[in-house]
Design a protein around this motif. Structure first.
Motif: not given
Length: 349
Positions: A56-59, A181-186, A259-267, A333-342
């Protein structure tokens, strides 16, 4: 990007603690594409995609704005007030205000001592200011206003040169807009994880809304969508406050809460999109909803993605439409690319 919806949000008064009207409009918009809408007794509104997903991703973007609260009236009908959030008293001088009266909405002006009579001297606070609504007595004022009624600057959002938006309370109705808007595009693009777009309350005063939203959702990760200080205008000391500019791209926070891993996903996502990023330092606290979300439950990994904003907590806050569009696309794009096993654990044993 639905600019019409953005302007609708910016025109809606949403003092911290009185966000009901803006939340109703936000819900009306997101219910057209959300799988589920959730509310809570605190006033948060949460739109959900894939509610059965384990990851689950909370924005979170807060819907409240700084405001004023009436604390007394004098015998002549003048109103006095205190700050709700970080209102700058120097920006208030001479402004029109809308008082959201218990009985009716009233327009007033924040009076100022004429320069001919000495003007305002040196440092001053809201205790030195007053509101003139045209009342002629305390009795008349009490027919329309009660102690504790709130008010906001009476301004309209403006589009500057088809590239910037200026007005009050862009901090942070823009964040509530972005998460919608992120939710709408997802919804259009599809995603494998659960997405919880929250329009939170009370950030400007106590950040309780974000805490309770995260406590209820129990997210795998959370991202606060807020604003940060742009430094690309005259009089700002960039050596002290950093170099953040409009149209320079979304701003990622770096520091102990992040959290460094979330920043890395964004970068990595920004790199794939060939998108510029900017950075701000938050070594101890971020001063945003991220601080409270990370303390819920067993601890929530958090990141902060911010929109560069000029003239913070003034009636003419200003942001870039381009930066807004890029932040929406980055998060989508970052959330769309998540597969849920990260795996977000930073320690591998």
């Amino acid at each position: 990007m639905n600019q019409k919806f953005l302007i609708q949000l910016l025109k809606t008064a949403s003092p911290s603690g009185e966000e009901v009207e803006i939340q109703k409009k936000w819900i009306t918009y997101v219910k057209e594409f959300a799988d589920e809408i959730r509310t809570d007794p605190i006033g948060n509104a949460i739109a959900v995609l894939n509610p059965d997903a384990e990851f689950k991703v909370l924005l979170a973007g807060h819907s409240d704005e700084i405001a004023i609260m009436i604390n007394r009236m004098d015998d002549d009908g003048f109103l006095f007030f205190e700050k709700v959030g970080g209102l700058n008293p120097k920006s208030a001088v001479g402004m029109r205000v809308t008082i959201l009266g218990t009985k009716r909405t009233i327009t007033g002006v924040i009076g100022v001592n004429a320069q001919h009579h000495g003007g305002l001297k040196g440092d001053f606070d809201v205790d030195d200011l007053f509101i003139d609504c045209g009342f002629q007595s305390k009795e008349e004022a009490e027919q329309h206003i009660q102690i504790g009624d709130m008010g906001v600057y009476k301004t309209e959002p403006e589009i500057l040169m088809d590239r910037y938006v200026a007005g009050r309370g862009l901090d942070n109705r823009t964040g509530a807009f972005i998460v919608a808007e992120v939710l709408r595009r997802l919804k259009e693009r599809g995603c494998k994880v659960g997405v919880y777009a929250a329009s939170t309350v009370n950030e400007e005063t106590n950040m309780g809304g974000a805490y309770f939203a995260a406590a209820r959702v129990e997210p795998t990760m959370a991202i606060a969508c807020d604003v940060t200080f742009a430094t690309d205008y005259p009089t700002v000391n960039k050596k002290k406050h950093g170099d953040v500019k409009l149209e320079g791209g979304p701003v990622l926070a770096k520091g102990a809460p992040i959290h460094s891993k979330i920043n890395l996903l964004l970068e990595n996502t920004a790199k794939d999109l060939e998108m510029d990023l900017q950075y701000e330092l938050t070594p101890r606290m971020t001063g945003t909803d991220a601080d409270r979300m990370r303390l819920t439950g067993k601890g929530v990994p958090v990141a902060l993605v911010s929109l560069p904003l000029r003239y913070m907590h003034s009636p003419v806050e200003t942001v870039s439409l381009q930066d807004m569009e890029e932040e929406i696309e980055l998060l989508t794009t970052m959330i769309a690319n998540l597969n849920g096993t990260e795996n977000l654990n930073v320690l591998e044993v």
